[in-house]
Design an enzyme around this catalytic site. Structure first.
Site, PDB file in Angstrom:
ATOM      1  N   GLY A  97       7.025  -1.325   4.932  1.00 32.09           N
ATOM      2  CA  GLY A  97       7.000  -1.760   6.276  1.00 32.09           C
ATOM      3  C   GLY A  97       6.756  -0.651   7.266  1.00 32.09           C
ATOM      4  N   GLY A  98       6.765   0.495   6.828  1.00 23.96           N
ATOM      5  CA  GLY A  98       6.383   1.702   7.848  1.00 23.96           C
ATOM      6  C   GLY A  98       6.786   2.860   7.089  1.00 23.96           C
ATOM      7  CB  SER A  99       8.608   3.704   3.891  1.00 25.32           C
ATOM      8  OG  SER A  99       9.679   2.908   4.181  1.00 25.32           O
TER       9      SER A  99
ATOM     10  CE  LYS B 291       9.861   6.506  -0.298  1.00 24.01           C
ATOM     11  NZ  LYS B 291       9.176   5.472   0.803  1.00 24.01           N
TER      12      LYS B 291
ATOM     13  CB  SER C 191      11.916   5.106   3.009  1.00 30.38           C
ATOM     14  OG  SER C 191      10.878   4.585   2.318  1.00 30.38           O
TER      15      SER C 191
END
Lengths: 544, 544
Positions: free
Chosen positions: A234-236, A134, A212
């Site tokens: 948060g959930g990326s 990433k 993300s």
């Protein structure tokens, strides 16, 4: 807000051009020959652009790749070359790459081949394994824009040091060749930014890749990389993985090294970003985790805890709690069908299934949002205002939420500490509900309400994922099936939990979502990475 | 500031009277018969107030006590009774107790005896072991004043639930009978407050017992408890332990359960308070740790990490770094002598000793102070202003430091994250300096500049302890010797590192400090609790 020259558009265009120069011209497919398909996931192998050997290499698991290099069946160079080629094609189809440095990767691969030739052995257990990563992980000689225009050429001379994770993976023999696209500051559930634009979902290009870690999953879903790394606050990791049927593991903070990654919210600690693998298979995931932790990350990163990789044996009968619907936003039909497939599979195999209530999920997800914006968006605004780039709608709260005082933050942190204690006690108390008197082994539930969602239709509801960031539990995401317009018909509903629920119901269109990914979360206790992987294997085998 | 009725003095007096009622009249020694000694540590056993059996019981290690109860040599009741009696005497000599609940303890002990009689077995591995505990741990039916007058009767009905640590220790068979005195909000290096006043040092009552776990160490040093628990966020276990030659272990956060303790700075997480044992022996310390962690605290407290108690074997030759003087405040002569005793012992036994530089210690200790006051003292002030109790000079900064904004806090946290990474790298880099090419096993250094200091002469310099709270390393404190007015003569010094250094040098008086404790810190990496205990055993044996 003063817009300085060069404007954000000019800087972005310059940065984009710089990236595009790094693709190999001989690999670029003419626009006219690119497919007009929504689902491009199979096109790559059928299109004829890759050789049989390139296909064989890029369809292999990480363990097989390393073994074939070790046995001199393949060279590290030809493996990296194959993935560079495939990644280049995936990028043309999905716009997934942010930094492209094929030459550096190939050079590193060549050095590994030389090392092997000279010493007769491999550098480490990942010798020659290409790894995509990433955008936010610093890599020597590359930028980490994290989707913010002002970071395009800042630091000007690029980073001079690898992030700890990159350094460790290199020591193990991993090869880096691309970084992948993210949304602005990595704080949006879809992957778009003013530098590179939008990354699309290769399973259905009408849908977003999620965010993300969206660039990463688009690449992985099309096997432009054998294993990748994303992050999650948060959930990326979980949102994009669930949108593309890629496996992921969101570990507990302190299991994998995080130092040296660029943050969108630097210094935030009320909730911690973690990184984890994104993989086409659980075997590759286990391979990655085992070797990374075997390399003793606690000697490299002061925030990693000394917990070795442990062998786990599952009980023959598991106790699984299932949460189908969190009563804030009802999942769309393909996801509800996915939950049911897994539930039936578990029951048929004799495991015990109980229901899980979303107690405190809403408060947990509200608190986490307050933490994200507790600096009043000052850090993000400072960077965006420098070049004048405007906020996307999802980022609006970073411009409007007032900065918190530390005393307020303390109060919120104390409340969170109390909530996570309560959650642990509810988990423990399930032993009173199960037949064998043991507490649940896992919770299985949706990761989002969607089997992928079209751009701008996520509606910013991360209540299925973000509670587990505050709880810091280990969470895996695994694929179940794909959305089917003929089965996943729109539900007739008259009553709604609230506005977001109604909007998401309103947006759902079986035709539009057709072919989208249906993945679920499997949630274990803190530091249960080994057990979560084993449980995902079990579920995978039950439903396949 | 409005002073409400009843004033803080009235509330304090009422609370003190309530405590004093709980002593058994038959144990109270008439004032005229109390000793006029500075060193009262030996007086208790020679005074004739304790029976031979009471002395035998209270001089035993935790393991011996539990074994004798298990073998029905002693009953749990008579063991608790003996410690209640001895604790009562220690309190008369040092003013160490805050909550006194002998009857509850004796009732619990009696129930354990009944359990043993009925079942033929013990409840758990700590069956019948009395445990003293610092005031801030909530215990059902008791107050947790943490030295703040407003908490004297708040909650009015006392706490209804045990702190997680208390609950776990009770499940293991531990018996609670006293809580021990602390300074206001536990944020002072000496133990005094407006409710109970000052706790004195039993080795030399002209000196302070240190803080904030001062009541606990005074009790422990005189064996009014076989094992105790204190807390540490800047030195609160280590300062008092080092002032009384009691062993302690400051663990890494996440090893022992912390939930349900009253904090002086609730919600602060930039640096975490930890709790650890205070013990008369390392055998007792190991016994406590092994059984507590064996009870799987991660299933009780969401912030505990799943790391079992591990068996450690030390290398036959250790690499030890020694820091004698941090170049901010030079330790007084007894401490410098203590460092030298240990250094000589290590060298004589063939271990390698290298020097350790206090790089970044000053910045780390400044950052931690900023964290403590980052809420502008709002939480502490709210409580003290309710009753009008004035701040002691050590607390002044909580009244004068402005509240920080969250964006400033984030910046400071990011800086700390960078500093702890640097420290880890310096530790790793010692492998380049040692003969065997391995990094250091530990750092040995002073815990304070003092062998105990008179009240109000600590000068608030916690730079020897607080960096290791930010670093979150495992630290043990072990006794070396005692201050001797004939040996530890005042150094002639003309140059000083700064004002505090000069003041502390100016205050040093060999006569006044005579008999004070000389203890040192032994610092291991994060989560090295087992290894730190083993290394303390090794050093203890070398210098004894």
């Amino acid at each position: 807000m003063t817009v300085k020259e060069p404007t954000y558009l000019q800087i972005a265009s310059q940065k984009r051009a710089e990236r595009d120069q790094n693709f190999k011209k001989e690999w670029l497919i003419p626009k006219s020959e690119l497919p007009d398909l929504t689902d491009v996931s199979d096109w790559i192998t059928s299109s004829g652009y890759l050789s049989a050997k390139e296909i064989e290499i890029t369809e292999s698991n990480a363990g097989e790749i390393v073994e074939n290099i070790s046995n001199q069946v393949w060279s590290s160079f030809e493996v990296t070359l194959a993935f560079c080629h495939r990644a280049s094609i995936v990028h043309q189809l999905t716009n997934c790459l942010s930094e492209v440095f094929f030459d550096e990767g190939l050079k590193q691969a060549m050095e590994l081949d030389e090392y092997q030739k000279a010493t007769g052995k491999t550098l480490g257990p990942l010798h020659g394994l290409p790894i995509s990563i990433k955008d936010n992980f610093n890599i020597k000689g590359q930028a980490s824009t994290v989707g913010i225009v002002n970071f395009s050429f800042n630091p000007k001379k690029k980073f001079e040091e690898d992030a700890v994770l990159v350094k460790m993976l290199r020591e193990l023999g991993g090869v880096f060749y691309v970084k992948t696209n993210v949304p602005v500051a990595m704080m949006m559930p879809e992957t778009t930014n003013h530098i590179y634009g939008n990354t699309t979902n290769p399973l259905n290009r009408n849908l977003s890749a999620g965010g993300s870690s969206g660039g990463e999953v688009a690449l992985l879903a099309c096997k432009g990389s054998p294993t990748g790394v994303g992050t999650d606050i948060g959930g990326s990791l979980r949102i994009p993985a669930s949108f593309t049927n890629v496996y992921t593991l969101k570990p507990t903070f302190g299991r994998f090294p995080t130092y040296g990654a660029r943050s969108g919210l630097p210094g935030l600690e009320s909730v911690n970003s973690v990184n984890g693998p994104l993989c086409p298979s659980l075997e590759t995931m286990e391979f990655y985790c085992k070797h990374l932790i075997g390399h003793e990350p606690w000697l490299y990163d002061a925030k990693v805890n000394e917990i070795p990789w442990r062998k786990v044996e599952l009980d023959s009968k598991l106790n699984i709690a299932i949460l189908e619907d969190d009563k804030v936003v009802r999942p769309t039909p393909p996801i509800l069908r996915g939950v049911n497939i897994v539930k039936e599979g578990l029951l048929k195999a004799g495991h015990e299934v109980i229901e899980w209530e979303p107690t405190d999920h809403l408060e947990l997800s509200k608190i986490i949002t307050s933490f994200f914006t507790s600096d009043g968006g000052i850090h993000v605004k400072r960077e965006t205002e420098t070049t004048g780039e405007p906020f996307f709608p999802y980022m609006r709260m970073y411009g409007t939420t007032p900065e918190m005082k530390v005393s307020e933050l303390w109060a919120l942190q104390a409340r969170r500490t109390s909530l996570i204690k309560d959650y642990l006690e509810r988990w423990n108390a399930t032993k009173l509900k199960t037949k064998n008197g043991k507490p649940i082994d896992a919770i299985i539930m949706p990761a989002t309400p969607f089997a992928g969602s079209p751009n701008s239709k996520f509606h910013d509801y991360v209540g299925y994922t973000s509670p587990f960031n505050l709880l810091d539990y280990t969470v895996g995401v695994f694929p179940v099936t794909r959305a089917d317009q003929d089965i996943d018909l729109k539900e007739a509903r008259g009553l709604f939990y609230g506005e977001t629920d109604e909007k998401i119901w309103g947006d759902y269109n079986p035709q539009e979502t057709h072919g989208g990914a249906v993945s679920l979360q499997l949630i274990g206790r803190k530091y249960q990475e080994e057990k979560v992987i084993e449980m995902m294997k079990l579920v995978r085998d039950l439903i396949s």
